[in-house]
Design a protein around this motif. Structure first.
Motif, PDB file in Angstrom:
ATOM      1  N   PRO A 231      44.874 -12.654  25.897  1.00 32.35           N
ATOM      2  CA  PRO A 231      43.815 -12.440  25.268  1.00 32.35           C
ATOM      3  C   PRO A 231      43.096 -13.843  24.694  1.00 32.35           C
ATOM      4  N   GLN A 232      44.036 -14.756  24.488  1.00 36.38           N
ATOM      5  CA  GLN A 232      43.719 -16.145  23.889  1.00 36.38           C
ATOM      6  C   GLN A 232      42.717 -16.818  24.690  1.00 36.38           C
ATOM      7  N   LEU A 233      42.676 -16.604  26.206  1.00 39.24           N
ATOM      8  CA  LEU A 233      41.984 -17.408  27.140  1.00 39.24           C
ATOM      9  C   LEU A 233      40.739 -16.686  27.356  1.00 39.24           C
ATOM     10  N   ILE A 234      39.790 -17.400  27.490  1.00 34.77           N
ATOM     11  CA  ILE A 234      38.605 -16.812  27.747  1.00 34.77           C
ATOM     12  C   ILE A 234      37.944 -16.932  29.147  1.00 34.77           C
ATOM     13  N   ARG A 235      37.189 -15.728  29.531  1.00 33.88           N
ATOM     14  CA  ARG A 235      36.602 -16.071  30.994  1.00 33.88           C
ATOM     15  C   ARG A 235      35.266 -16.560  30.793  1.00 33.88           C
ATOM     16  N   VAL A 236      35.073 -17.692  31.833  1.00 39.45           N
ATOM     17  CA  VAL A 236      34.024 -18.490  31.777  1.00 39.45           C
ATOM     18  C   VAL A 236      33.206 -18.408  33.113  1.00 39.45           C
TER      19      VAL A 236
ATOM     20  N   ASP B 145      27.530 -30.768  32.385  1.00 37.33           N
ATOM     21  CA  ASP B 145      26.113 -30.192  32.558  1.00 37.33           C
ATOM     22  C   ASP B 145      26.137 -28.683  32.183  1.00 37.33           C
ATOM     23  N   ARG B 146      24.817 -28.202  32.231  1.00 40.12           N
ATOM     24  CA  ARG B 146      24.878 -26.678  31.896  1.00 40.12           C
ATOM     25  C   ARG B 146      25.603 -25.883  32.518  1.00 40.12           C
ATOM     26  N   LYS B 147      26.189 -26.125  33.571  1.00 36.71           N
ATOM     27  CA  LYS B 147      26.835 -25.294  34.580  1.00 36.71           C
ATOM     28  C   LYS B 147      28.351 -25.705  34.759  1.00 36.71           C
ATOM     29  N   THR B 148      28.988 -26.622  34.111  1.00 40.27           N
ATOM     30  CA  THR B 148      30.282 -27.093  34.418  1.00 40.27           C
ATOM     31  C   THR B 148      30.794 -27.856  33.010  1.00 40.27           C
ATOM     32  N   ILE B 149      31.952 -27.440  32.780  1.00 40.20           N
ATOM     33  CA  ILE B 149      32.884 -28.086  31.597  1.00 40.20           C
ATOM     34  C   ILE B 149      34.058 -29.050  31.942  1.00 40.20           C
ATOM     35  N   GLN B 150      34.398 -29.971  31.245  1.00 46.50           N
ATOM     36  CA  GLN B 150      35.556 -30.707  31.531  1.00 46.50           C
ATOM     37  C   GLN B 150      36.709 -30.216  30.685  1.00 46.50           C
TER      38      GLN B 150
ATOM     39  N   GLU C 189      41.899 -32.603  33.273  1.00 45.24           N
ATOM     40  CA  GLU C 189      41.452 -33.286  34.495  1.00 45.24           C
ATOM     41  C   GLU C 189      40.607 -32.520  35.259  1.00 45.24           C
ATOM     42  N   LEU C 190      40.361 -31.477  34.918  1.00 44.08           N
ATOM     43  CA  LEU C 190      39.358 -30.508  35.797  1.00 44.08           C
ATOM     44  C   LEU C 190      38.020 -30.206  35.369  1.00 44.08           C
ATOM     45  N   ALA C 191      37.295 -29.872  36.311  1.00 47.25           N
ATOM     46  CA  ALA C 191      36.043 -29.747  36.218  1.00 47.25           C
ATOM     47  C   ALA C 191      35.713 -28.086  36.537  1.00 47.25           C
ATOM     48  N   ILE C 192      35.555 -27.237  35.488  1.00 43.38           N
ATOM     49  CA  ILE C 192      35.277 -25.702  35.705  1.00 43.38           C
ATOM     50  C   ILE C 192      34.135 -25.325  35.561  1.00 43.38           C
ATOM     51  N   PRO C 193      33.615 -24.463  36.759  1.00 47.17           N
ATOM     52  CA  PRO C 193      32.061 -23.996  36.604  1.00 47.17           C
ATOM     53  C   PRO C 193      32.086 -22.764  35.501  1.00 47.17           C
ATOM     54  N   ILE C 194      30.765 -22.694  34.930  1.00 45.05           N
ATOM     55  CA  ILE C 194      30.309 -21.905  33.796  1.00 45.05           C
ATOM     56  C   ILE C 194      29.502 -21.120  34.367  1.00 45.05           C
ATOM     57  N   SER C 195      29.647 -19.696  34.251  1.00 44.75           N
ATOM     58  CA  SER C 195      28.218 -18.909  34.979  1.00 44.75           C
ATOM     59  C   SER C 195      27.487 -18.568  33.422  1.00 44.75           C
ATOM     60  N   ASN C 196      26.142 -18.198  33.994  1.00 40.44           N
ATOM     61  CA  ASN C 196      25.166 -17.902  32.816  1.00 40.44           C
ATOM     62  C   ASN C 196      25.793 -16.863  32.036  1.00 40.44           C
ATOM     63  N   ARG C 197      26.545 -15.810  32.297  1.00 39.17           N
ATOM     64  CA  ARG C 197      26.971 -14.527  31.890  1.00 39.17           C
ATOM     65  C   ARG C 197      27.988 -14.935  30.608  1.00 39.17           C
ATOM     66  N   TYR C 198      28.856 -15.883  30.767  1.00 38.66           N
ATOM     67  CA  TYR C 198      29.763 -16.292  29.868  1.00 38.66           C
ATOM     68  C   TYR C 198      29.558 -17.560  29.002  1.00 38.66           C
ATOM     69  N   ARG C 199      28.421 -18.349  29.334  1.00 36.64           N
ATOM     70  CA  ARG C 199      28.085 -19.688  28.649  1.00 36.64           C
ATOM     71  C   ARG C 199      27.870 -19.506  27.246  1.00 36.64           C
ATOM     72  N   GLU C 200      27.065 -18.452  26.712  1.00 35.08           N
ATOM     73  CA  GLU C 200      27.029 -18.289  25.030  1.00 35.08           C
ATOM     74  C   GLU C 200      27.997 -18.146  24.399  1.00 35.08           C
ATOM     75  N   ARG C 201      29.166 -17.461  24.903  1.00 34.72           N
ATOM     76  CA  ARG C 201      30.300 -17.179  24.178  1.00 34.72           C
ATOM     77  C   ARG C 201      31.106 -18.495  24.057  1.00 34.72           C
ATOM     78  N   LEU C 202      31.326 -19.176  25.101  1.00 32.78           N
ATOM     79  CA  LEU C 202      31.854 -20.600  25.059  1.00 32.78           C
ATOM     80  C   LEU C 202      31.203 -21.668  24.117  1.00 32.78           C
ATOM     81  N   GLU C 203      30.095 -21.498  24.088  1.00 35.23           N
ATOM     82  CA  GLU C 203      29.190 -22.524  23.253  1.00 35.23           C
ATOM     83  C   GLU C 203      29.579 -21.950  21.859  1.00 35.23           C
ATOM     84  N   LYS C 204      29.864 -20.839  21.403  1.00 32.70           N
ATOM     85  CA  LYS C 204      30.254 -20.285  20.284  1.00 32.70           C
ATOM     86  C   LYS C 204      31.840 -20.784  19.762  1.00 32.70           C
ATOM     87  N   LEU C 205      32.602 -20.705  20.816  1.00 29.42           N
ATOM     88  CA  LEU C 205      33.930 -21.130  20.383  1.00 29.42           C
ATOM     89  C   LEU C 205      34.268 -22.528  20.388  1.00 29.42           C
ATOM     90  N   VAL C 206      33.439 -23.354  21.028  1.00 35.26           N
ATOM     91  CA  VAL C 206      33.743 -24.474  20.908  1.00 35.26           C
ATOM     92  C   VAL C 206      32.650 -25.407  20.139  1.00 35.26           C
TER      93      VAL C 206
END
Length: 96
Positions: free
Chosen positions: A45-50, A66-71, A74-91
C-alpha cells in the motif's frame, strides 16, 4: 523477489505479468514477474497508482516533465487525470 521499499521505483503492468523496476547496486534494473498489478497494490500500500498500468514509489519522484508525465529515477511515467491530484498532494509539487 525481495526488494527493499527504498530500492523499489515502480511497478508496471504487462498483461498477466508486472515489470518491477528497482535499484540493485545503484543500477536501475527490471524483473518480470507473474502477478497482477492489483495484487501488488494490495500487498504494497506504500506504492500509489498514477495510471491504470503503473504503481510508483513516491520517494523516487524527481520532477514533473509536463502535466501528464513525471520523472522517477531514469524513467518517464505517464500520469492519468484520475490519479493526478493524489500525487500532487503526496509530493507537494504542482505540475510545472
Amino acid at each position: 523477489l525481495q526488494v527493499s521499499l527504498n530500492d523499489l521505483v515502480c511497478v508496471q503492468s504487462a498483461n498477466n505479468y508486472v515489470e518491477v523496476h528497482y535499484y540493485l547496486h545503484n543500477e536501475l534494473v527490471k524483473k518480470l514477474l507473474r502477478a497482477s498489478l492489483q495484487n501488488v497494490e494490495n500487498q504494497l500500500p506504500q506504492l500509489i497508482r498514477v495510471h491504470r498500468s503503473y504503481l510508483v514509489n513516491p520517494s523516487h519522484f524527481i520532477s514533473w516533465k509536463d502535466r501528464k508525465t513525471i520523472q522517477l529515477a531514469e524513467l518517464a511515467i505517464p500520469i492519468s487525470n484520475r490519479y493526478r491530484e493524489r500525487l500532487e498532494k503526496l509530493v507537494s509539487v504542482r505540475p510545472y
